[in-house]
Write a protein that holds these residues in place. Sequence first.
Motif, PDB file in Angstrom:
ATOM      1  N   ASP A 218       0.851  -1.187   0.000  1.00 55.37           N
ATOM      2  CA  ASP A 218       0.000   0.000   0.000  1.00 55.37           C
ATOM      3  C   ASP A 218       0.887   1.237   0.000  1.00 55.37           C
ATOM      4  O   ASP A 218       1.876   1.310   0.751  1.00 55.37           O
ATOM      5  CB  ASP A 218      -0.916   0.020   1.225  1.00 55.37           C
ATOM      6  CG  ASP A 218      -2.033   1.047   1.070  1.00 55.37           C
ATOM      7  OD1 ASP A 218      -2.860   0.890   0.151  1.00 55.37           O
ATOM      8  OD2 ASP A 218      -2.078   2.004   1.859  1.00 55.37           O
ATOM      9  N   ALA A 219       0.536   2.208  -0.844  1.00 56.06           N
ATOM     10  CA  ALA A 219       1.291   3.448  -0.953  1.00 56.06           C
ATOM     11  C   ALA A 219       0.366   4.631  -0.707  1.00 56.06           C
ATOM     12  O   ALA A 219      -0.761   4.667  -1.203  1.00 56.06           O
ATOM     13  CB  ALA A 219       1.927   3.559  -2.339  1.00 56.06           C
TER      14      ALA A 219
ATOM     15  N   PRO B  27      -4.086   9.437   4.948  1.00 53.02           N
ATOM     16  CA  PRO B  27      -4.410  10.552   5.839  1.00 53.02           C
ATOM     17  C   PRO B  27      -4.945  10.124   7.206  1.00 53.02           C
ATOM     18  O   PRO B  27      -4.803  10.863   8.192  1.00 53.02           O
ATOM     19  CB  PRO B  27      -5.478  11.320   5.047  1.00 53.02           C
ATOM     20  CG  PRO B  27      -5.147  11.034   3.626  1.00 53.02           C
ATOM     21  CD  PRO B  27      -4.690   9.611   3.610  1.00 53.02           C
ATOM     22  N   ALA B  28      -5.563   8.950   7.294  1.00 57.62           N
ATOM     23  CA  ALA B  28      -6.096   8.470   8.569  1.00 57.62           C
ATOM     24  C   ALA B  28      -5.024   7.841   9.448  1.00 57.62           C
ATOM     25  O   ALA B  28      -5.304   7.434  10.579  1.00 57.62           O
ATOM     26  CB  ALA B  28      -7.218   7.456   8.329  1.00 57.62           C
TER      27      ALA B  28
ATOM     28  N   VAL C  84      -8.659  -3.140   5.803  1.00 58.50           N
ATOM     29  CA  VAL C  84      -8.954  -1.726   6.056  1.00 58.50           C
ATOM     30  C   VAL C  84      -8.195  -0.868   5.054  1.00 58.50           C
ATOM     31  O   VAL C  84      -7.200  -1.310   4.465  1.00 58.50           O
ATOM     32  CB  VAL C  84      -8.577  -1.295   7.498  1.00 58.50           C
ATOM     33  CG1 VAL C  84      -9.470  -1.973   8.516  1.00 58.50           C
ATOM     34  CG2 VAL C  84      -7.108  -1.568   7.789  1.00 58.50           C
ATOM     35  N   ASP C  85      -8.658   0.368   4.866  1.00 58.93           N
ATOM     36  CA  ASP C  85      -7.997   1.298   3.962  1.00 58.93           C
ATOM     37  C   ASP C  85      -8.006   2.688   4.583  1.00 58.93           C
ATOM     38  O   ASP C  85      -9.059   3.186   5.002  1.00 58.93           O
ATOM     39  CB  ASP C  85      -8.701   1.337   2.601  1.00 58.93           C
ATOM     40  CG  ASP C  85      -7.923   2.180   1.604  1.00 58.93           C
ATOM     41  OD1 ASP C  85      -7.014   1.639   0.954  1.00 58.93           O
ATOM     42  OD2 ASP C  85      -8.204   3.383   1.491  1.00 58.93           O
ATOM     43  N   ALA C  86      -6.823   3.319   4.630  1.00 58.04           N
ATOM     44  CA  ALA C  86      -6.658   4.622   5.268  1.00 58.04           C
ATOM     45  C   ALA C  86      -6.491   5.747   4.260  1.00 58.04           C
ATOM     46  O   ALA C  86      -6.101   6.852   4.621  1.00 58.04           O
ATOM     47  CB  ALA C  86      -5.438   4.585   6.201  1.00 58.04           C
ATOM     48  N   GLY C  87      -6.791   5.501   2.983  1.00 56.14           N
ATOM     49  CA  GLY C  87      -6.472   6.446   1.927  1.00 56.14           C
ATOM     50  C   GLY C  87      -7.476   7.537   1.659  1.00 56.14           C
ATOM     51  O   GLY C  87      -7.291   8.317   0.730  1.00 56.14           O
ATOM     52  N   GLY C  88      -8.556   7.618   2.427  1.00 58.26           N
ATOM     53  CA  GLY C  88      -9.569   8.637   2.182  1.00 58.26           C
ATOM     54  C   GLY C  88      -9.164  10.006   2.668  1.00 58.26           C
ATOM     55  O   GLY C  88      -7.976  10.315   2.817  1.00 58.26           O
ATOM     56  N   ALA C  89     -10.143  10.836   2.965  1.00 56.76           N
ATOM     57  CA  ALA C  89      -9.875  12.218   3.376  1.00 56.76           C
ATOM     58  C   ALA C  89      -9.744  12.356   4.886  1.00 56.76           C
ATOM     59  O   ALA C  89      -9.849  13.460   5.416  1.00 56.76           O
ATOM     60  CB  ALA C  89     -10.995  13.115   2.869  1.00 56.76           C
ATOM     61  N   GLY C  90      -9.509  11.256   5.576  1.00 57.10           N
ATOM     62  CA  GLY C  90      -9.376  11.280   7.033  1.00 57.10           C
ATOM     63  C   GLY C  90     -10.101  10.132   7.697  1.00 57.10           C
ATOM     64  O   GLY C  90      -9.787   9.742   8.823  1.00 57.10           O
TER      65      GLY C  90
ATOM     66  N   GLU D 192     -13.366  10.402  10.878  1.00 55.02           N
ATOM     67  CA  GLU D 192     -12.043  10.953  11.130  1.00 55.02           C
ATOM     68  C   GLU D 192     -11.837  11.369  12.582  1.00 55.02           C
ATOM     69  O   GLU D 192     -10.716  11.306  13.095  1.00 55.02           O
ATOM     70  CB  GLU D 192     -11.756  12.137  10.202  1.00 55.02           C
ATOM     71  CG  GLU D 192     -12.629  13.351  10.416  1.00 55.02           C
ATOM     72  CD  GLU D 192     -12.208  14.525   9.537  1.00 55.02           C
ATOM     73  OE1 GLU D 192     -11.215  14.392   8.792  1.00 55.02           O
ATOM     74  OE2 GLU D 192     -12.876  15.572   9.594  1.00 55.02           O
ATOM     75  N   GLN D 193     -12.898  11.779  13.264  1.00 55.22           N
ATOM     76  CA  GLN D 193     -12.738  12.183  14.661  1.00 55.22           C
ATOM     77  C   GLN D 193     -12.384  11.015  15.567  1.00 55.22           C
ATOM     78  O   GLN D 193     -11.884  11.215  16.674  1.00 55.22           O
ATOM     79  CB  GLN D 193     -13.979  12.907  15.189  1.00 55.22           C
ATOM     80  CG  GLN D 193     -15.287  12.142  15.097  1.00 55.22           C
ATOM     81  CD  GLN D 193     -16.099  12.532  13.884  1.00 55.22           C
ATOM     82  OE1 GLN D 193     -15.561  12.632  12.776  1.00 55.22           O
ATOM     83  NE2 GLN D 193     -17.386  12.777  14.073  1.00 55.22           N
ATOM     84  N   TYR D 194     -12.646   9.781  15.085  1.00 58.56           N
ATOM     85  CA  TYR D 194     -12.194   8.584  15.795  1.00 58.56           C
ATOM     86  C   TYR D 194     -10.843   8.106  15.256  1.00 58.56           C
ATOM     87  O   TYR D 194      -9.958   7.702  16.022  1.00 58.56           O
ATOM     88  CB  TYR D 194     -13.205   7.453  15.652  1.00 58.56           C
ATOM     89  CG  TYR D 194     -14.520   7.677  16.363  1.00 58.56           C
ATOM     90  CD1 TYR D 194     -14.585   7.816  17.740  1.00 58.56           C
ATOM     91  CD2 TYR D 194     -15.710   7.754  15.642  1.00 58.56           C
ATOM     92  CE1 TYR D 194     -15.791   8.020  18.391  1.00 58.56           C
ATOM     93  CE2 TYR D 194     -16.926   7.962  16.281  1.00 58.56           C
ATOM     94  CZ  TYR D 194     -16.958   8.085  17.656  1.00 58.56           C
ATOM     95  OH  TYR D 194     -18.159   8.289  18.291  1.00 58.56           O
ATOM     96  N   ALA D 195     -10.688   8.128  13.939  1.00 61.29           N
ATOM     97  CA  ALA D 195      -9.507   7.538  13.304  1.00 61.29           C
ATOM     98  C   ALA D 195      -8.233   8.348  13.555  1.00 61.29           C
ATOM     99  O   ALA D 195      -7.186   7.782  13.902  1.00 61.29           O
ATOM    100  CB  ALA D 195      -9.745   7.397  11.801  1.00 61.29           C
ATOM    101  N   LEU D 196      -8.294   9.665  13.370  1.00 62.34           N
ATOM    102  CA  LEU D 196      -7.083  10.481  13.434  1.00 62.34           C
ATOM    103  C   LEU D 196      -6.443  10.510  14.830  1.00 62.34           C
ATOM    104  O   LEU D 196      -5.238  10.296  14.948  1.00 62.34           O
ATOM    105  CB  LEU D 196      -7.378  11.907  12.956  1.00 62.34           C
ATOM    106  CG  LEU D 196      -7.758  12.050  11.473  1.00 62.34           C
ATOM    107  CD1 LEU D 196      -8.046  13.505  11.140  1.00 62.34           C
ATOM    108  CD2 LEU D 196      -6.651  11.527  10.585  1.00 62.34           C
TER     109      LEU D 196
END
Length: 261
Positions: free
Chosen positions: A35-36, A73-74, A104-110, A127-131
Amino acid sequence: MKAAAAFLLVLGCLAVSHAWRCSEAPRLSYALQIDAGMGMVVATDAYRRAYFLSGRSWYRLGTTALKHVSVGPAGTWGTDTSNRVHKLVAGNFKRSTGLTMQQVDAGGAGQLVGSRPSNYLAYCLREQYALPYTGVGGIGWSYLSRALKYFSCGPLYGCWGVDTSSRVFLTRAMAPTTCRTSGWIYVSGIAMKMVEVGTDGNVFGVSTAGKLYQRLGISSRSPQGTTWRLVPMCMTVQHVSYDLRQLWVVTTSRMVMTCIH
């Protein structure tokens, strides 16, 4: 002998890849998945070890055994062989409480997205949980009313996924603060086992036959694009990722290749 055979295979790929110039990436034995994102490249091997690439060398990423890892971003997240979800915190992975995910994938906007084991129901972690997550306390996943065996998001044109029948679907937008989607669009064409979205909106897929494709015609007006174009490879493909105009490919023979356009 094995090294010579691998070199000849790479030469063959160079000969057939046309617009893409491919070469063997820094060697990672028995690579399984890659994953990049955010300028980083992470990967797992058949022994469930996670790695990150620095220069021409791979280095162990934490000590937790993971079957899948994603960076974006996440943050950097992964899933283990028991489908428990982990986040990289201060150099090691911390296991989260709550739902299990097979990918899982962390490539979205947060936001972080994932697919459940067994039933493949798709979920999103706001994002308020992930970040800010540091491995302490529970996290609440939002159900997306969709079954997807593979799921990938980008910050520009939404998320793509593959369902249990290998059909491809797209949601044009996913709000990182609410995980609300714009509805799902069926993308007809080739049966895929996975799709990956780059940060610039480019989409690549691996077919159920192990062939690599790029989705053409993607834009803000037409985020689903227009057609799939074959990216010729001399070996069948296991996994693919794309970031900063560079394509990363894991073949079914466990070789890692990198391609530039």
